[in-house]
Each structure stands twice: as C-alpha cells, then as structure tokens.
Design an enzyme around this catalytic site. Structure first.
Site, PDB file in Angstrom:
ATOM      1  N   ASP A  67     -63.712  33.963   3.797  1.00 40.32           N
ATOM      2  CA  ASP A  67     -63.985  32.901   4.757  1.00 40.32           C
ATOM      3  C   ASP A  67     -63.467  31.557   4.248  1.00 40.32           C
ATOM      4  O   ASP A  67     -63.616  31.241   3.072  1.00 40.32           O
ATOM      5  CB  ASP A  67     -65.505  32.814   4.983  1.00 40.32           C
ATOM      6  N   GLU A  83     -58.879  46.389  -9.942  1.00 41.52           N
ATOM      7  CA  GLU A  83     -59.657  47.400 -10.683  1.00 41.52           C
ATOM      8  C   GLU A  83     -60.198  48.470  -9.743  1.00 41.52           C
ATOM      9  O   GLU A  83     -60.450  49.597 -10.155  1.00 41.52           O
ATOM     10  CB  GLU A  83     -60.858  46.743 -11.371  1.00 41.52           C
TER      11      GLU A  83
HETATM   12  C1  NOJ Z   1     -64.902  30.543   9.616  1.00 38.38           C
HETATM   13  C2  NOJ Z   1     -65.753  31.528  10.333  1.00 38.38           C
HETATM   14  O1  NOJ Z   1     -64.931  32.452  11.000  1.00 38.38           O
HETATM   15  C3  NOJ Z   1     -66.632  30.742  11.266  1.00 38.38           C
HETATM   16  O2  NOJ Z   1     -67.323  31.560  12.159  1.00 38.38           O
HETATM   17  C4  NOJ Z   1     -67.562  29.889  10.437  1.00 38.38           C
HETATM   18  O3  NOJ Z   1     -68.308  29.029  11.285  1.00 38.38           O
HETATM   19  C5  NOJ Z   1     -66.793  29.023   9.445  1.00 38.38           C
HETATM   20  N1  NOJ Z   1     -65.729  29.723   8.776  1.00 38.38           N
HETATM   21  C6  NOJ Z   1     -67.725  28.488   8.371  1.00 38.38           C
HETATM   22  O4  NOJ Z   1     -68.122  29.526   7.522  1.00 38.38           O
END
Ligand code: NOJ
Length: 532
Positions: free
Chosen positions: A213, A254
């Site tokens: 993310d 790994e």
């Molecule tokens: C990207 C994620 O896809 C989204 O849903 C989220 O609000 C933001 N990153 C923050 O984590």
C-alpha cells in the site's frame, strides 16, 4: 499432507496471472451479520475457480478500527474478528491453493492505526520519548507552536484537511491520510525490522504475494521541509525507498513470494525504478486505469507501459478498476471516460448501456495484452458504481473533501450472488446498502446467461492462453481500431471508431464482446479475438 490438486509449481506465474481482488468486507457474508468475511470467501472459492483466476489479492483483513476500510491496521498478525480468525485465514489460503489459486495479502507500511500498540505507547510516553521516534512527532511552528510543522497536502486527493494533528501535550504528529492513520518513521531501524518480520509471518502461512500500500510514500525527508517547487518531493518517491524494497525482495526471495506495488507516479522512468530486478516484481498500472476510452490514448498508454517496463524486464499489469476508483461500466458511460480523483462529483450523468458495452470490449482488450491482469470483485458482474445515500457514506475520503467528493463506497457495495435471496444472496443486511436493481446483476443469473458479463469473463479467462507469451505487435488498422497479435495467428481487434470495421480473414472467431453486424463487420465499441 494431502497433495494439492494443482501442483502450482510454476515460479513465474505472476508474469501473466489473472489476479482477482477481494474486498472481504463486501465479497460474501458467511456469518449473516451484513459484513463479508472469510467464511464467505471460502464458500465462494468454487466460483473463483470456475472464473479461472490464478490468484486472489485480499484488501487488508487485519485487526482494524476500520476508519479507512482496514487501511488502518492495529495488528498485522491478527485477522479482523468481523472477518474471522487467523486459523481460518490459513484454511482459506490452503483451500484456495487446492483449487490452484494463490493468495496475495495487502501490507500497509506507510502508516498504522492510531490503535496500534506502538502509537498508543507513543502517545502515553510523551514528547521527546523514544516511543515517539517510531512516528513523525514534531513541535508546531508559530510563537506558541500552534501552526503545523509543515505545509504538506493530504494524500486524499481533493482534501484540504491538514496532515498534522496536535496533541494536548503540544506535539504534532504526521498522517498523510486520516488522523487515525499516523505515518511511521521509516528511517527507524525498528520499523524496518518489524515489517520484514510481518512479511515473513505471512509468507510462512502460505501467502505467495504481497501488495504494498502507498508504496512510494514511506520515506520522508528527515527535515520534513515545506514543499518547494523544483526541490525533490520530501515525502514521495524518495531514493531511500529503493534500499527498503531491496531488503524486502531478499525476504520474498527466501519464500518465492512476489510483490505488487501501489506506485502512483507520473514519471515512467521513476516508476520503473521500483521494478528493477532486485526490487518489486510488479506494480499497478494506473495510467492504463486512468486512460479514457479513446483508441489513440489507449494505444499510447499500452506502448508507454510496455516501453517503461522493458528496460527493467518486469511484466506490465493491466488494471481497469479497484476499490478506490469509479466502477468501469460507469466510468466508460460518462462524457469523461478517464479516471481522475480530482474530477469525482455527485450526479455525473451516466449511460450504463454504453459503459457496459465498452467495459466488455475493455475486458477482451486487457486480457489479450502481455502481462498480468487485475480484476476487482464485481467487475466480472458488470456492477455499476452505486449512489450511496448521504447518511450511509462511510468513506473518510468523502468527509475529508468537505462532502464534495462522493467517496469510494460506490464501488464497495456488497456483491449480489443470488437474485431470489434477500440482499441478493450477500448474507445479512449489508453494511452498505445495495441499489434496488442489484439482484439483476446476481452471479447466479449471469452464470446461466451466455450473453452476461460473467459468461464473457469466464470464457475470456479460459481462452486467454491462446495468446501465448509473445510480445505485442500492432497490425495495420485505422487510427480508431486497436489491432494486435502476440502468438502467431491469434489477433485482438477493438473498434472504438464510428465506422464498422471489416475483419481480416480468419478461420475462427474465438470471442467477441458484442455481436458482429449483419455484414460480419466489427461494430463500434466492440472487441474480438480471432484465429487467422
Ligand atoms: C491506498 C488504498 O488503496 C486506499 O484504499 C487507502 O485509503 C490508502 N492507500 C491509504 O492506506
């Protein structure tokens, strides 16, 4: 241990996989409380196997106060009780594998929940404490520290809300998203150690991939300076990130695990740096996702994508939709068919029939391109973006825009499985309301309708291997027609122009997104796969 039905021995599966995105909360509700859960996913694994997908990417399924749909993680090693248990997740991973389906989890390294033990400890320990060094705590500016430490903008596009929150003890802390998502300090060795440990934890449980993310946001300029035009961005795409991902890659290697990064960057060369052979395996293709339904723009997007990936030897990914953006049939049914967070608004007129026709063609286009394809749950049912009643909106993006952005709940509505059942077979009364016509999209209905979106996706995913793994070669065609081949003798053609297009000689029409016209020509907004 029982032998898996599918050996899943192929190590480069990720280079050409079809990966289905599961937003657990809205997929299927096994417990009957209106929230999707792991029991629901397990019960629908046969559906996913029949669809023919190679892997599942689960949005965060961890313990979380759900202030941002689970992207506010309180414990990266525990499953949200509303979704199930860790033991159940392990079962799910194993059962999916038995069906030939791999599992990808979603790791959120940029920030944690304000309920995470580290942040609670930091709050309790007070200014200047070592606990606060795991985050970005700073005194404010101004004579009394009443002004935030810098001028960084919210990473929720369209939000004018500050990225700093002041505590009663005077310190401010940084949160690029909501105040409930404090940013970690990635210059701290404990942060790096902990995340490598979390990766191991999930790889040990049979997970074969990790979605990262906000992958380009982790590293910050330690001085936390204001944004100055012309200076390197102090919080986006910093060079230190590559060192972090090189050590992550060593961990993944790994276990034979792979990464897919959420990397939103306009500069293709900077983007490709994340995909060097010792860094991330893949990253989402947001330029393709954002591209309008226009032949020239799509051709350019495809060419640019392939060109930027080639030097680093990474496969492209093709993404039409995810849990953050407008559903494809809705987007393609609007005047502006591209996607832009900043342009989202209530009440945008939409021609769903047109959008659906184009989405069908786009499905055949993206599944014919070289690389991996991401398919967001419900896209295979052709679900439209739902209008959520104002008093039911939960997405912080809506609130942080001051109420002007409809938010992302419209693409997160619980799925319709069975037309005749209450709540279209989702389970209990859904946490987000389903639109009145949701049952007409139900999977059980579409499964028996050869003309449905589901039938098209099923056939296309099954037929896709005919394209082989060769590179894309464009074929001569008018500007408004995308025509290419990969394997000897298999062609994909998409007509985006007003004029019907005469198909080249072919021995077999493998698949078409809509019927040909009475003269056997390819109509507007239609795609075909042909054997020459
Ligand atoms: C990207 C994620 O896809 C989204 O849903 C989220 O609000 C933001 N990153 C923050 O984590």
């Amino acid at each position: 241990m029982a032998q898996p039905t599918h050996a899943l021995t192929q190590t480069d599966w990720w280079r050409s996989a079809v990966i289905y995105q599961v937003y657990v909360r809205s997929f299927a509700d096994g417990g009957g409380d209106g929230t999707g859960d792991l029991a629901g996913v397990r019960s629908r694994l046969p559906y996913l196997a029949e669809l023919g997908v190679d892997a599942l990417w689960f949005n965060p399924w961890y313990l979380s106060p759900m202030k941002d749909g689970g992207y506010d993680v309180a414990d990266y090693r525990a499953i949200a009780p509303a979704f199930g248990t860790l033991a159940e997740a392990e079962k799910l991973i194993a059962e999916a594998r038995e069906l030939g389906i791999r599992t990808i989890v979603d790791i959120v390294p940029n920030h944690v929940s304000d309920q995470h033990p580290w942040f609670r400890a930091a709050l309790a320990a007070g200014p200047g404490s070592p606990e606060r060094e795991l985050f970005h705590f700073r005194p404010g500016r101004g004579p009394h520290g009443e002004l935030p430490p810098n001028d960084w903008p919210s990473q929720f596009v369209g939000s004018a809300e500050p990225v700093w929150t002041r505590l009663p003890d005077g310190d401010w802390y940084l949160h690029l998203f909501t105040p409930e998502q404090p940013d970690l300090n990635w210059a701290h060795p404990a942060v790096r150690r902990e995340h490598e440990d979390i990766l191991r934890f999930w790889f040990e449980r049979g997970v074969e991939g990790v979605r990262i993310d906000s992958a380009a946001l982790l590293a910050k300029d330690p001085a936390l300076p204001d944004l100055v035009e012309g200076d390197p961005n102090p919080f986006l795409d910093r060079d230190e990130l590559h060192d972090i991902y090189r050590s992550w890659r060593a961990v993944a290697d790994e276990y034979g695990g792979i990464f897919v990064g959420e990397v939103w960057l306009p500069d293709p060369e900077r983007f490709a740096r994340y995909l060097r052979p010792d860094e991330l395996h893949t990253a989402f293709n947001f330029s393709f996702l954002s591209c309008p339904w226009d032949a020239t723009r799509l051709r350019t997007s495809i060419d640019d994508t392939l060109a930027e990936h080639a030097p680093v030897g990474a496969p492209a990914t093709w993404v039409l939709c995810n849990h953050d953006v407008t559903r494809t049939v809705t987007r393609y049914g609007r005047t502006d068919t591209g996607f832009d967070f900043a342009a989202k608004a209530f009440g945008t007129p939409t021609d769903l029939a047109l959008g659906t026709r184009r989405a069908r063609a786009a499905a055949l286009l993206s599944l014919a391109l070289p690389g991996a394809v991401y398919l967001y749950q419900g896209e295979e049912l052709g679900l439209p973006e739902a209008n959520i009643p104002l008093d039911r909106i939960e997405d912080p993006m809506h609130f942080r825009s001051g109420g002007t952005d409809p938010g992302r709940d419209g693409c997160r509505v619980p799925l319709p499985w069975a037309a005749e059942e209450p709540y279209a077979g989702f389970g209990g009364e859904p946490w987000l309301p389903q639109p009145g016509d949701w049952a007409s999209y139900a999977a059980d209905r579409q499964a028996v309708d050869p003309g449905s979106m589901l039938s098209l996706y099923r056939r296309a995913i099954r037929t896709r291997p005919v394209f082989g793994d060769g590179p894309l070669t464009w074929l001569p065609a008018p500007e408004s027609v995308l025509a290419f081949t990969r394997a000897e003798g298999v062609l994909c053609l998409v007509n985006l122009g007003d004029q019907p297009f005469d198909l080249p000689d072919h021995s077999e029409l493998l698949l078409s997104s809509a019927p040909l016209d009475t003269e056997g020509r390819l109509p507007k907004d239609t795609a075909v796969w042909l054997r020459a």
